[in-house]
Design a protein around this motif. Structure first.
Motif, short mmCIF file in Angstrom:
data_model
loop_
_atom_site.label_atom_id
_atom_site.label_comp_id
_atom_site.label_asym_id
_atom_site.label_seq_id
_atom_site.Cartn_x
_atom_site.Cartn_y
_atom_site.Cartn_z
N ASP A 147 53.06 45.54 42.53
CA ASP A 147 51.95 44.63 42.25
C ASP A 147 50.81 45.37 41.54
O ASP A 147 50.23 44.86 40.58
CB ASP A 147 51.45 44.01 43.55
CG ASP A 147 50.50 42.84 43.30
OD1 ASP A 147 50.85 41.97 42.46
OD2 ASP A 147 49.44 42.79 43.92
N ASP A 148 50.51 46.58 42.01
CA ASP A 148 49.46 47.39 41.37
C ASP A 148 49.86 47.76 39.94
O ASP A 148 49.01 47.78 39.04
CB ASP A 148 49.21 48.66 42.17
CG ASP A 148 48.51 48.39 43.50
OD1 ASP A 148 47.95 47.28 43.64
OD2 ASP A 148 48.54 49.26 44.38
N MET A 149 51.13 48.04 39.72
CA MET A 149 51.60 48.39 38.38
C MET A 149 51.46 47.20 37.42
O MET A 149 51.12 47.38 36.25
CB MET A 149 53.06 48.85 38.44
CG MET A 149 53.26 50.22 39.09
SD MET A 149 52.39 51.55 38.21
CE MET A 149 53.29 51.55 36.65
N LYS A 150 51.73 45.99 37.92
CA LYS A 150 51.59 44.80 37.09
C LYS A 150 50.13 44.57 36.70
O LYS A 150 49.83 44.24 35.55
CB LYS A 150 52.14 43.58 37.83
CG LYS A 150 53.66 43.57 37.98
CD LYS A 150 54.12 42.34 38.74
CE LYS A 150 55.63 42.35 38.92
NZ LYS A 150 56.09 41.17 39.70
N HIS A 151 49.23 44.75 37.67
CA HIS A 151 47.79 44.59 37.39
C HIS A 151 47.33 45.63 36.37
O HIS A 151 46.56 45.31 35.46
CB HIS A 151 46.98 44.73 38.68
CG HIS A 151 47.05 43.53 39.57
ND1 HIS A 151 46.54 42.30 39.20
CD2 HIS A 151 47.56 43.36 40.81
CE1 HIS A 151 46.73 41.43 40.18
NE2 HIS A 151 47.36 42.05 41.16
N PHE A 152 47.80 46.86 36.53
CA PHE A 152 47.42 47.92 35.61
C PHE A 152 47.97 47.65 34.21
O PHE A 152 47.29 47.88 33.20
CB PHE A 152 47.94 49.27 36.11
CG PHE A 152 47.58 50.43 35.23
CD1 PHE A 152 46.28 50.89 35.17
CD2 PHE A 152 48.54 51.05 34.43
CE1 PHE A 152 45.93 51.96 34.36
CE2 PHE A 152 48.21 52.11 33.62
CZ PHE A 152 46.90 52.58 33.58
N GLU A 153 49.19 47.15 34.13
CA GLU A 153 49.79 46.82 32.83
C GLU A 153 48.99 45.73 32.11
O GLU A 153 48.73 45.82 30.91
CB GLU A 153 51.24 46.37 33.02
CG GLU A 153 51.98 46.11 31.72
CD GLU A 153 53.40 45.66 31.95
OE1 GLU A 153 54.11 45.47 30.94
OE2 GLU A 153 53.81 45.50 33.12
N ARG A 154 48.57 44.70 32.86
CA ARG A 154 47.77 43.64 32.26
C ARG A 154 46.41 44.18 31.81
O ARG A 154 45.89 43.79 30.76
CB ARG A 154 47.58 42.49 33.27
CG ARG A 154 48.82 41.63 33.45
CD ARG A 154 48.48 40.33 34.13
NE ARG A 154 48.07 40.55 35.51
CZ ARG A 154 48.91 40.45 36.55
NH1 ARG A 154 50.19 40.16 36.34
NH2 ARG A 154 48.47 40.66 37.77
N PHE A 155 45.84 45.08 32.62
CA PHE A 155 44.55 45.68 32.27
C PHE A 155 44.66 46.48 30.98
O PHE A 155 43.81 46.37 30.10
CB PHE A 155 44.10 46.59 33.42
CG PHE A 155 42.87 47.40 33.11
CD1 PHE A 155 41.62 46.83 33.12
CD2 PHE A 155 42.99 48.75 32.80
CE1 PHE A 155 40.50 47.58 32.83
CE2 PHE A 155 41.88 49.51 32.51
CZ PHE A 155 40.62 48.91 32.53
N VAL A 156 45.71 47.29 30.85
CA VAL A 156 45.90 48.12 29.65
C VAL A 156 46.08 47.26 28.41
O VAL A 156 45.56 47.56 27.34
CB VAL A 156 47.11 49.06 29.83
CG1 VAL A 156 47.45 49.77 28.53
CG2 VAL A 156 46.82 50.09 30.92
N LYS A 157 46.81 46.15 28.55
CA LYS A 157 47.04 45.28 27.40
C LYS A 157 45.75 44.64 26.91
O LYS A 157 45.61 44.35 25.72
CB LYS A 157 48.05 44.18 27.78
CG LYS A 157 49.48 44.69 27.89
CD LYS A 157 50.43 43.55 28.23
CE LYS A 157 51.87 44.05 28.29
NZ LYS A 157 52.81 42.94 28.63
N ARG A 158 44.80 44.40 27.83
CA ARG A 158 43.55 43.75 27.45
C ARG A 158 42.51 44.73 26.91
O ARG A 158 41.52 44.31 26.32
CB ARG A 158 42.97 42.99 28.65
CG ARG A 158 43.83 41.79 29.04
CD ARG A 158 43.11 40.94 30.07
NE ARG A 158 43.90 39.76 30.41
CZ ARG A 158 43.46 38.78 31.21
NH1 ARG A 158 42.25 38.86 31.73
NH2 ARG A 158 44.21 37.75 31.48
#
Length: 219
Positions: free
Chosen positions: A88-99
Protein backbone atom coordinates in the motif's frame (compact mmCIF):
# COMPACT_ATOMS: atom_id res chain seq x y z
CA UNK A 1 19.66 29.71 27.72
CA UNK A 2 19.53 26.83 25.25
CA UNK A 3 16.28 28.05 23.66
CA UNK A 4 17.50 31.67 23.53
CA UNK A 5 20.57 30.49 21.62
CA UNK A 6 18.36 28.53 19.21
CA UNK A 7 16.17 31.59 18.60
CA UNK A 8 19.23 33.70 17.79
CA UNK A 9 20.62 31.08 15.42
CA UNK A 10 17.29 30.34 13.69
CA UNK A 11 17.89 32.65 10.65
CA UNK A 12 21.24 30.98 10.07
CA UNK A 13 20.04 27.38 10.38
CA UNK A 14 19.88 26.92 6.60
CA UNK A 15 23.68 27.12 6.51
CA UNK A 16 24.21 24.48 9.19
CA UNK A 17 24.68 20.80 8.49
CA UNK A 18 22.51 17.97 9.71
CA UNK A 19 24.42 14.83 10.63
CA UNK A 20 22.63 11.49 10.43
CA UNK A 21 24.10 8.47 12.22
CA UNK A 22 22.74 5.08 11.20
CA UNK A 23 23.70 1.94 13.13
CA UNK A 24 22.40 -1.59 12.62
CA UNK A 25 23.56 -4.79 14.30
CA UNK A 26 22.22 -8.29 13.63
CA UNK A 27 23.59 -11.03 15.88
CA UNK A 28 21.82 -14.29 15.35
CA UNK A 29 18.17 -13.61 16.19
CA UNK A 30 18.77 -10.23 17.80
CA UNK A 31 18.50 -6.94 15.89
CA UNK A 32 19.31 -3.40 16.96
CA UNK A 33 18.64 -0.41 14.70
CA UNK A 34 19.17 3.24 15.60
CA UNK A 35 19.02 6.50 13.62
CA UNK A 36 20.23 9.72 15.23
CA UNK A 37 19.97 13.27 13.84
CA UNK A 38 22.18 16.02 15.24
CA UNK A 39 22.30 19.74 14.46
CA UNK A 40 24.27 22.74 15.73
CA UNK A 41 27.23 20.67 16.90
CA UNK A 42 24.97 18.30 18.83
CA UNK A 43 22.87 21.02 20.47
CA UNK A 44 19.73 19.62 18.80
CA UNK A 45 19.33 15.84 18.85
CA UNK A 46 16.65 13.44 17.71
CA UNK A 47 17.07 9.68 17.99
CA UNK A 48 14.98 6.73 16.80
CA UNK A 49 15.89 3.35 18.28
CA UNK A 50 14.42 -0.02 17.33
CA UNK A 51 15.79 -2.54 19.87
CA UNK A 52 13.35 -5.33 18.95
CA UNK A 53 12.80 -6.52 15.39
CA UNK A 54 11.23 -9.94 14.84
CA UNK A 55 9.05 -11.95 12.47
CA UNK A 56 5.52 -12.48 13.76
CA UNK A 57 4.62 -16.19 13.82
CA UNK A 58 0.88 -15.55 13.59
CA UNK A 59 0.90 -13.43 10.43
CA UNK A 60 3.27 -12.51 7.55
CA UNK A 61 4.49 -9.36 9.28
CA UNK A 62 7.45 -7.85 11.11
CA UNK A 63 6.99 -6.84 14.73
CA UNK A 64 9.11 -4.03 16.15
CA UNK A 65 9.38 -1.72 19.14
CA UNK A 66 10.39 1.87 18.55
CA UNK A 67 11.80 4.43 20.95
CA UNK A 68 12.08 8.12 20.01
CA UNK A 69 14.18 10.54 22.02
CA UNK A 70 14.30 14.32 21.64
CA UNK A 71 14.36 17.51 23.69
CA UNK A 72 10.57 17.17 24.03
CA UNK A 73 10.88 13.81 25.79
CA UNK A 74 10.84 10.08 25.11
CA UNK A 75 8.11 8.16 23.30
CA UNK A 76 7.83 4.38 22.98
CA UNK A 77 5.59 2.45 20.62
CA UNK A 78 5.00 -1.06 19.25
CA UNK A 79 3.93 -1.79 15.68
CA UNK A 80 3.58 -4.50 13.07
CA UNK A 81 4.75 -3.92 9.52
CA UNK A 82 2.76 -6.18 7.20
CA UNK A 83 3.22 -7.05 3.55
CA UNK A 84 -0.13 -5.41 2.79
CA UNK A 85 1.04 -2.16 4.39
CA UNK A 86 4.29 -2.30 2.40
CA UNK A 87 2.46 -2.76 -0.91
CA UNK A 88 0.00 0.00 0.00
CA UNK A 89 2.85 2.39 0.84
CA UNK A 90 4.55 1.55 -2.47
CA UNK A 91 1.36 2.38 -4.38
CA UNK A 92 1.04 5.74 -2.61
CA UNK A 93 4.69 6.52 -3.32
CA UNK A 94 4.30 5.55 -6.98
CA UNK A 95 1.31 7.89 -7.36
CA UNK A 96 3.25 10.66 -5.59
CA UNK A 97 6.25 10.26 -7.94
CA UNK A 98 4.03 10.36 -11.01
CA UNK A 99 2.49 13.66 -9.88
CA UNK A 100 5.84 15.32 -9.17
CA UNK A 101 7.33 16.38 -12.50
CA UNK A 102 11.08 15.81 -12.55
CA UNK A 103 11.08 14.04 -9.15
CA UNK A 104 14.14 11.93 -9.99
CA UNK A 105 16.07 15.01 -11.13
CA UNK A 106 15.24 16.85 -7.89
CA UNK A 107 16.33 13.88 -5.77
CA UNK A 108 19.52 13.37 -7.81
CA UNK A 109 20.54 17.01 -7.40
CA UNK A 110 19.91 16.86 -3.64
CA UNK A 111 21.83 13.60 -3.26
CA UNK A 112 24.84 15.27 -4.90
CA UNK A 113 24.87 17.61 -1.88
CA UNK A 114 24.88 14.72 0.61
CA UNK A 115 28.24 13.65 2.01
CA UNK A 116 29.07 10.17 3.33
CA UNK A 117 31.54 10.80 6.14
CA UNK A 118 31.70 7.25 7.45
CA UNK A 119 30.69 3.85 6.06
CA UNK A 120 31.42 0.50 7.71
CA UNK A 121 29.74 -2.82 6.90
CA UNK A 122 30.96 -6.18 8.19
CA UNK A 123 29.20 -9.50 7.64
CA UNK A 124 30.07 -12.89 9.10
CA UNK A 125 28.15 -15.69 7.41
CA UNK A 126 28.08 -19.43 7.03
CA UNK A 127 25.64 -21.83 5.36
CA UNK A 128 26.90 -25.09 6.83
CA UNK A 129 28.29 -26.09 3.42
CA UNK A 130 31.82 -24.98 2.53
CA UNK A 131 31.24 -24.64 -1.22
CA UNK A 132 27.97 -22.76 -0.81
CA UNK A 133 29.53 -20.52 1.83
CA UNK A 134 32.37 -19.63 -0.54
CA UNK A 135 30.05 -18.73 -3.43
CA UNK A 136 27.68 -16.80 -1.14
CA UNK A 137 30.53 -14.76 0.36
CA UNK A 138 31.68 -13.89 -3.17
CA UNK A 139 28.15 -12.75 -4.00
CA UNK A 140 28.09 -10.58 -0.86
CA UNK A 141 31.42 -8.97 -1.77
CA UNK A 142 30.08 -8.12 -5.24
CA UNK A 143 26.79 -6.78 -3.82
CA UNK A 144 28.53 -4.52 -1.32
CA UNK A 145 30.91 -3.28 -4.01
CA UNK A 146 27.98 -2.41 -6.29
CA UNK A 147 26.21 -0.55 -3.47
CA UNK A 148 29.31 1.55 -2.82
CA UNK A 149 29.60 2.25 -6.55
CA UNK A 150 26.02 3.52 -6.64
CA UNK A 151 26.60 5.70 -3.58
CA UNK A 152 29.77 7.17 -5.09
CA UNK A 153 27.81 8.02 -8.23
CA UNK A 154 25.00 9.81 -6.39
CA UNK A 155 26.72 11.19 -3.26
CA UNK A 156 30.07 12.52 -2.06
CA UNK A 157 32.38 10.02 -0.40
CA UNK A 158 34.42 11.93 2.19
CA UNK A 159 36.18 8.83 3.53
CA UNK A 160 37.02 5.41 2.16
CA UNK A 161 34.19 2.91 2.78
CA UNK A 162 35.17 -0.13 4.81
CA UNK A 163 33.47 -3.39 3.90
CA UNK A 164 34.24 -6.91 5.05
CA UNK A 165 32.82 -10.38 4.48
CA UNK A 166 34.05 -13.16 6.77
CA UNK A 167 33.03 -16.68 5.67
CA UNK A 168 32.37 -19.20 8.44
CA UNK A 169 32.89 -22.64 6.91
CA UNK A 170 32.24 -24.71 10.03
CA UNK A 171 28.71 -23.67 10.98
CA UNK A 172 25.53 -21.93 9.86
CA UNK A 173 25.49 -18.34 11.06
CA UNK A 174 24.70 -14.80 10.02
CA UNK A 175 25.96 -11.72 11.83
CA UNK A 176 26.29 -8.22 10.45
CA UNK A 177 27.18 -4.79 11.76
CA UNK A 178 26.57 -1.60 9.81
CA UNK A 179 27.53 1.97 10.64
CA UNK A 180 27.08 5.03 8.44
CA UNK A 181 27.22 8.78 8.96
CA UNK A 182 25.92 11.21 6.32
CA UNK A 183 25.60 14.99 6.40
CA UNK A 184 23.87 17.71 4.38
CA UNK A 185 22.98 21.37 4.79
CA UNK A 186 19.46 22.25 5.93
CA UNK A 187 19.21 24.81 3.14
CA UNK A 188 19.70 22.15 0.48
CA UNK A 189 17.00 19.96 2.06
CA UNK A 190 14.58 22.90 2.28
CA UNK A 191 15.27 23.83 -1.35
CA UNK A 192 14.61 20.24 -2.48
CA UNK A 193 11.36 20.23 -0.48
CA UNK A 194 10.22 23.49 -2.07
CA UNK A 195 10.96 22.11 -5.54
CA UNK A 196 8.98 18.94 -4.79
CA UNK A 197 5.96 20.95 -3.58
CA UNK A 198 6.12 23.30 -6.58
CA UNK A 199 6.38 20.49 -9.12
CA UNK A 200 3.73 18.52 -7.23
CA UNK A 201 1.26 21.33 -7.89
CA UNK A 202 2.24 21.37 -11.56
CA UNK A 203 1.80 17.62 -11.73
CA UNK A 204 -1.66 17.82 -10.17
CA UNK A 205 -2.66 20.51 -12.66
CA UNK A 206 -1.34 18.46 -15.58
CA UNK A 207 -3.01 15.33 -14.21
CA UNK A 208 -6.32 17.18 -13.93
CA UNK A 209 -6.03 18.60 -17.48
CA UNK A 210 -5.29 15.17 -18.94
CA UNK A 211 -8.19 13.65 -17.02
CA UNK A 212 -10.59 16.34 -18.26
CA UNK A 213 -9.35 15.83 -21.83
CA UNK A 214 -10.02 12.10 -21.67
CA UNK A 215 -13.48 12.75 -20.31
CA UNK A 216 -14.22 15.16 -23.16
CA UNK A 217 -13.13 12.55 -25.70
CA UNK A 218 -15.43 9.96 -24.14
CA UNK A 219 -18.48 12.25 -24.30
Amino acid sequence: MKYILLALLLPFLIFFKVKVYITYVHDGKDDDLSVKFTLLFGLIKYKIKVPVLAIDDESPSVFYKEKRESALGTKEMEEKFTLHRFLDDMKHFERFVKRVIGFHTIVRKFMKKVSINEFYWKTLMGTGDAALTGSTSGFLWATKGNIIGIMANYMKLKSEPKIEVVPEFQQMTLKTSFKCMVSFRIGHAILAGIKVLRHLKKGRTLFKVNTDARRDMNV
